[in-house]
Design an enzyme around this catalytic site. Structure first.
Site, PDB file in Angstrom:
ATOM      1  N   SER A  29      -5.503 -13.523  43.953  1.00 25.62           N
ATOM      2  CA  SER A  29      -5.641 -12.156  44.547  1.00 25.62           C
ATOM      3  C   SER A  29      -5.143 -12.251  45.932  1.00 25.62           C
ATOM      4  O   SER A  29      -4.973 -13.375  46.468  1.00 25.62           O
ATOM      5  CB  SER A  29      -7.371 -12.189  44.351  1.00 25.62           C
ATOM      6  OG  SER A  29      -7.658 -10.957  45.268  1.00 25.62           O
ATOM      7  N   HIS A  30      -4.915 -11.021  46.390  1.00 25.33           N
ATOM      8  CA  HIS A  30      -4.800 -10.847  47.843  1.00 25.33           C
ATOM      9  C   HIS A  30      -5.826 -11.197  48.686  1.00 25.33           C
ATOM     10  O   HIS A  30      -5.551 -11.450  50.008  1.00 25.33           O
ATOM     11  CB  HIS A  30      -4.392  -9.196  48.138  1.00 25.33           C
ATOM     12  CG  HIS A  30      -3.146  -8.821  47.543  1.00 25.33           C
ATOM     13  ND1 HIS A  30      -2.929  -8.621  46.269  1.00 25.33           N
ATOM     14  CD2 HIS A  30      -1.781  -8.592  48.020  1.00 25.33           C
ATOM     15  CE1 HIS A  30      -1.807  -8.195  45.843  1.00 25.33           C
ATOM     16  NE2 HIS A  30      -1.248  -8.159  46.964  1.00 25.33           N
ATOM     17  N   SER A  31      -6.902 -11.502  48.303  1.00 26.37           N
ATOM     18  CA  SER A  31      -8.136 -11.708  48.952  1.00 26.37           C
ATOM     19  C   SER A  31      -8.595 -13.226  48.598  1.00 26.37           C
ATOM     20  O   SER A  31      -8.843 -13.268  47.329  1.00 26.37           O
ATOM     21  CB  SER A  31      -9.242 -10.693  48.900  1.00 26.37           C
ATOM     22  OG  SER A  31     -10.371 -11.236  49.226  1.00 26.37           O
ATOM     23  N   ASP A  44      -4.571  -9.857  40.386  1.00 26.13           N
ATOM     24  CA  ASP A  44      -5.011  -8.542  40.701  1.00 26.13           C
ATOM     25  C   ASP A  44      -4.145  -7.600  40.726  1.00 26.13           C
ATOM     26  O   ASP A  44      -4.405  -6.581  40.068  1.00 26.13           O
ATOM     27  CB  ASP A  44      -6.034  -8.578  41.992  1.00 26.13           C
ATOM     28  CG  ASP A  44      -5.278  -8.910  43.145  1.00 26.13           C
ATOM     29  OD1 ASP A  44      -4.054  -9.189  43.384  1.00 26.13           O
ATOM     30  OD2 ASP A  44      -6.094  -9.114  44.455  1.00 26.13           O
ATOM     31  N   SER A 103       1.937  -7.649  44.689  1.00 30.67           N
ATOM     32  CA  SER A 103       2.599  -8.840  45.059  1.00 30.67           C
ATOM     33  C   SER A 103       2.135 -10.261  44.639  1.00 30.67           C
ATOM     34  O   SER A 103       2.689 -11.162  44.579  1.00 30.67           O
ATOM     35  CB  SER A 103       2.712  -9.252  46.677  1.00 30.67           C
ATOM     36  OG  SER A 103       1.423  -9.158  47.271  1.00 30.67           O
TER      37      SER A 103
END
Length: 128
Positions: free
Chosen positions: A8-10, A66, A69
């Site tokens: 995930s980006h997070s 997600d 990228s």
């Protein structure tokens, strides 16, 4: 047992999905790869690569991402790990991770996990 990586980006989101899936399937091999190396938002090649290494076995690794990228970076990581049994799953992140973890814990192979996780996109949350 097939390992599962959540990208995930997070960092918090990846860790939260892994935490939830791990509560449902305590014996599953799960790893989170969220955020950048400095803790910021984004995706890290090194975090994804390390997460795959952490849960890798001859049964392979399922990677759930997600968006954006996270997908592209995961593709680059997999290219760099040529010859390894690693597959990206196109499925809902949370529901797919829970289903994949449960199925992996029951001994399902990578191909079976991919099918089951993909089916999670059709799970209704509200009764009609």
């Amino acid at each position: 047992m097939v390992g599962i990586v959540v990208v995930s980006h997070s960092q918090k989101l990846a860790e939260g999905v892994v935490e939830l899936a791990g509560m449902m399937a305590t014996s599953a091999k799960l790893a989170a790869a969220g955020g950048m190396d400095d803790g910021g938002t984004g995706t890290s090649f090194m975090k994804i690569q390390q997460a795959i290494e952490d849960v890798y076995s001859e049964d392979g690794v399922a990677v759930l991402m997600d968006m954006g990228s996270a997908v592209m970076t995961t593709e680059l990581v997999i290219e760099s790990m040529e010859g390894r049994k690693i597959r990206m799953f196109d499925c809902p992140l949370v529901e797919g991770a829970v289903v994949a973890a449960l199925e992996a814990a029951m001994g399902a192979c990578l191909e079976e996990l991919e099918t089951k996780a993909g089916e999670a996109r059709h799970t209704k949350k509200l009764m009609e």
